[in-house]
Write a protein that holds these residues in place. Structure first.
Motif, PDB file in Angstrom:
ATOM      1  N   GLY A 129      51.451  55.470  61.431  1.00  0.00           N
ATOM      2  CA  GLY A 129      50.032  55.865  61.862  1.00  0.00           C
ATOM      3  C   GLY A 129      49.294  54.649  61.507  1.00  0.00           C
ATOM      4  N   TRP A 130      49.732  53.608  61.176  1.00  0.00           N
ATOM      5  CA  TRP A 130      48.820  52.608  60.710  1.00  0.00           C
ATOM      6  C   TRP A 130      48.271  51.712  61.783  1.00  0.00           C
ATOM      7  CZ3 TRP A 130      48.908  49.176  55.840  1.00  0.00           C
ATOM      8  CH2 TRP A 130      49.312  50.049  54.764  1.00  0.00           C
ATOM      9  N   ASP A 131      46.871  51.271  61.551  1.00  0.00           N
ATOM     10  CA  ASP A 131      46.138  50.374  62.426  1.00  0.00           C
ATOM     11  C   ASP A 131      46.802  49.011  62.525  1.00  0.00           C
ATOM     12  OD1 ASP A 131      44.356  48.859  64.299  1.00  0.00           O
ATOM     13  OD2 ASP A 131      42.857  48.972  62.623  1.00  0.00           O
ATOM     14  N   VAL A 132      47.587  48.651  63.756  1.00  0.00           N
ATOM     15  CA  VAL A 132      48.611  47.502  63.585  1.00  0.00           C
ATOM     16  C   VAL A 132      47.762  46.570  64.497  1.00  0.00           C
ATOM     17  CG1 VAL A 132      50.879  46.507  64.226  1.00  0.00           C
ATOM     18  CG2 VAL A 132      50.571  48.904  63.447  1.00  0.00           C
ATOM     19  N   HIS A 133      47.626  45.258  64.087  1.00  0.00           N
ATOM     20  CA  HIS A 133      47.130  44.152  64.593  1.00  0.00           C
ATOM     21  C   HIS A 133      48.220  43.011  64.395  1.00  0.00           C
ATOM     22  CE1 HIS A 133      43.645  42.056  66.481  1.00  0.00           C
ATOM     23  NE2 HIS A 133      44.350  40.972  65.916  1.00  0.00           N
ATOM     24  N   GLY A 134      48.649  42.473  65.681  1.00  0.00           N
ATOM     25  CA  GLY A 134      49.624  41.433  65.845  1.00  0.00           C
ATOM     26  C   GLY A 134      48.878  40.080  65.937  1.00  0.00           C
ATOM     27  N   VAL A 135      49.739  39.105  65.573  1.00  0.00           N
ATOM     28  CA  VAL A 135      49.276  37.508  65.655  1.00  0.00           C
ATOM     29  C   VAL A 135      50.420  36.826  66.062  1.00  0.00           C
ATOM     30  CG1 VAL A 135      48.088  35.665  64.774  1.00  0.00           C
ATOM     31  CG2 VAL A 135      47.518  37.919  64.077  1.00  0.00           C
ATOM     32  N   ALA A 136      50.332  36.103  67.123  1.00  0.00           N
ATOM     33  CA  ALA A 136      51.283  35.166  67.686  1.00  0.00           C
ATOM     34  C   ALA A 136      50.803  34.279  68.612  1.00  0.00           C
ATOM     35  CB  ALA A 136      52.381  35.873  68.174  1.00  0.00           C
ATOM     36  N   ARG A 137      51.415  33.240  69.004  1.00  0.00           N
ATOM     37  CA  ARG A 137      50.997  32.309  69.914  1.00  0.00           C
ATOM     38  C   ARG A 137      50.604  32.757  71.268  1.00  0.00           C
ATOM     39  NH1 ARG A 137      55.048  27.081  68.994  1.00  0.00           N
ATOM     40  NH2 ARG A 137      56.352  29.168  68.631  1.00  0.00           N
ATOM     41  N   ARG A 138      51.601  33.709  71.688  1.00  0.00           N
ATOM     42  CA  ARG A 138      51.407  34.100  72.992  1.00  0.00           C
ATOM     43  C   ARG A 138      51.652  35.815  72.929  1.00  0.00           C
ATOM     44  NH1 ARG A 138      53.982  29.561  73.424  1.00  0.00           N
ATOM     45  NH2 ARG A 138      56.154  30.356  73.114  1.00  0.00           N
ATOM     46  N   PRO A 139      51.060  36.639  73.818  1.00  0.00           N
ATOM     47  CA  PRO A 139      51.312  37.987  73.686  1.00  0.00           C
ATOM     48  C   PRO A 139      52.687  38.315  74.280  1.00  0.00           C
ATOM     49  CG  PRO A 139      49.909  37.466  75.535  1.00  0.00           C
ATOM     50  CD  PRO A 139      50.085  36.165  74.713  1.00  0.00           C
ATOM     51  N   ALA A 140      53.204  39.693  74.087  1.00  0.00           N
ATOM     52  CA  ALA A 140      54.288  40.130  74.548  1.00  0.00           C
ATOM     53  C   ALA A 140      54.548  41.585  74.887  1.00  0.00           C
ATOM     54  CB  ALA A 140      55.494  40.073  73.562  1.00  0.00           C
ATOM     55  N   PRO A 141      55.134  41.945  76.024  1.00  0.00           N
ATOM     56  CA  PRO A 141      54.949  43.459  76.582  1.00  0.00           C
ATOM     57  C   PRO A 141      55.011  44.455  75.441  1.00  0.00           C
ATOM     58  CG  PRO A 141      56.320  41.831  78.105  1.00  0.00           C
ATOM     59  CD  PRO A 141      56.059  41.394  76.719  1.00  0.00           C
ATOM     60  N   HIS A 142      56.054  44.299  74.551  1.00  0.00           N
ATOM     61  CA  HIS A 142      56.171  45.354  73.490  1.00  0.00           C
ATOM     62  C   HIS A 142      55.078  45.651  72.485  1.00  0.00           C
ATOM     63  CE1 HIS A 142      57.671  41.763  71.254  1.00  0.00           C
ATOM     64  NE2 HIS A 142      56.985  42.080  70.056  1.00  0.00           N
ATOM     65  N   LEU A 143      54.008  44.664  72.395  1.00  0.00           N
ATOM     66  CA  LEU A 143      52.908  45.077  71.753  1.00  0.00           C
ATOM     67  C   LEU A 143      51.567  45.635  72.542  1.00  0.00           C
ATOM     68  CD1 LEU A 143      52.825  41.263  69.836  1.00  0.00           C
ATOM     69  CD2 LEU A 143      53.490  43.400  68.952  1.00  0.00           C
ATOM     70  N   THR A 144      51.872  46.057  73.546  1.00  0.00           N
ATOM     71  CA  THR A 144      51.023  46.862  74.364  1.00  0.00           C
ATOM     72  C   THR A 144      50.615  48.205  73.457  1.00  0.00           C
ATOM     73  OG1 THR A 144      51.824  46.101  76.331  1.00  0.00           O
ATOM     74  CG2 THR A 144      50.623  48.281  76.457  1.00  0.00           C
ATOM     75  N   GLY A 145      49.251  48.380  73.439  1.00  0.00           N
ATOM     76  CA  GLY A 145      48.827  49.527  72.633  1.00  0.00           C
ATOM     77  C   GLY A 145      48.480  49.299  71.128  1.00  0.00           C
ATOM     78  N   VAL A 146      48.839  48.063  70.724  1.00  0.00           N
ATOM     79  CA  VAL A 146      48.301  47.508  69.221  1.00  0.00           C
ATOM     80  C   VAL A 146      47.178  46.352  69.510  1.00  0.00           C
ATOM     81  CG1 VAL A 146      50.704  48.141  68.178  1.00  0.00           C
ATOM     82  CG2 VAL A 146      50.029  45.738  68.910  1.00  0.00           C
ATOM     83  N   GLY A 147      46.683  46.070  68.507  1.00  0.00           N
ATOM     84  CA  GLY A 147      45.579  45.033  68.587  1.00  0.00           C
ATOM     85  C   GLY A 147      46.504  43.632  68.388  1.00  0.00           C
TER      86      GLY A 147
END
Length: 307
Positions: free
Chosen positions: A24-42
């Protein structure tokens, strides 16, 4: 609670994001490029090694992160590449964390290879003096040391997790298991024989999802601050067993397999076994996923079946 995961698209980072999201955490990802599995998180697209500390601080501080996980940094082919993607990144991250008004807990992912080669039978505990010999291992140790030095200087609240070799879904393309899986897939497709050279080595392996659980625990374990904590199964498993489990998962015919012994050529020696007592004591963590299940899961996920 908000967590910022650096390297969110990598093998470890994606599992860390999933572990925090499941809680239930607010998740924010950082990387050079986005990826499909990060859909739904910042998500923020950012080259962390190239970004100025002020830009990194903006991502960590608006809104404020409670935990920052550093799972970033590629393997690299040269010492210069690894210095850039690991050490330069951490130095900028330390400066950025020192400038934010609050103080989030940093969980930094180190590596078992930081210890360097040891004689067979050695139990690797956190107080052992590391003696790495390869460029990868030396840079990883220097990176972890930079985090610990910043803690001693009062600049950070951080934990270094020194992780064993990892198995499980979505392995890095550069890893032994990913390369082996690709060869098995090719041999299955063309109906040919599979020639395998297997080193007589024993390694501590742990499922990447168990590592992600340890990351979550480390983010909120007060007593772990400023320490190195080993994360592994505490077992030295023959590499041949891992090979056998992968062939089993792929249902590869035994009569089309040719095996021969191979001298050990890798980022470590021929033996790793971590003492994981500190992880159990400070993080209340033990691995849950067996290695055979982990290797089978790696194959199933790669071929579109549910883990």
């Amino acid at each position: 609670m908000r967590v910022v995961v650096l390297g969110a698209t990598g093998s470890v980072g994606r599992q860390v994001c999933a572990a925090y999201a499941a809680r239930g955490w607010d998740v924010h990802g950082v990387a050079r490029r986005p990826a499909p599995h990060l859909t739904g998180v910042g998500f923020t697209a950012l080259d962390l090694a190239a970004a100025v500390p002020e830009r990194i601080a903006a991502v960590l501080g608006d809104p404020p992160a409670d935990v920052v996980v550093n799972a970033a940094g590629g393997w690299g082919d040269t010492e210069e590449e690894m210095t850039y993607s690991h050490l330069r990144l951490v130095r900028r991250l330390v400066e950025a964390l020192g400038s934010v008004p609050h103080r989030p807990r940093l969980v930094h992912l180190g590596s078992v290879h930081e210890y360097g080669p040891v004689p067979a039978g050695t139990l690797l505990h956190e107080d052992l003096v590391p003696e790495p010999v390869t460029p990868y291992a030396r840079i990883k140790l220097e990176t972890s040391s930079a985090v610990l030095t910043a803690v001693r200087d009062g600049l950070l609240d951080a934990v270094v997790l020194r992780a064993a070799n990892m198995s499980g879904p979505h392995p890095p393309q550069e890893s032994f298991l990913a390369a082996l899986m690709a060869r098995v897939r090719t041999a299955l497709a063309d109906g040919g024989r599979l020639e395998l050279s297997v080193a007589d080595a024993r390694r501590d392996y742990v499922d990447v999802r168990d590592v992600a659980r340890a990351v979550v625990r480390a983010g909120q374990a007060p007593a772990a601050g400023g320490l190195v904590v080993n994360v592994g199964r505490g077992e030295a498993v023959p590499i041949g067993d891992l090979v056998g489990w992968l062939l089993e998962a792929a249902a590869f015919p035994e009569d089309r397999t040719d095996r021969r012994d191979l001298p050990v050529r890798s980022k470590g020696g021929d033996w790793t076994q971590l003492d994981v007592t500190r992880a159990w004591r400070l993080l209340d963590w033990t691995p849950r996923i067996g290695l055979r299940d982990s290797v089978h899961s790696m194959w199933r996920v790669a071929h579109g079946a549910a883990a």
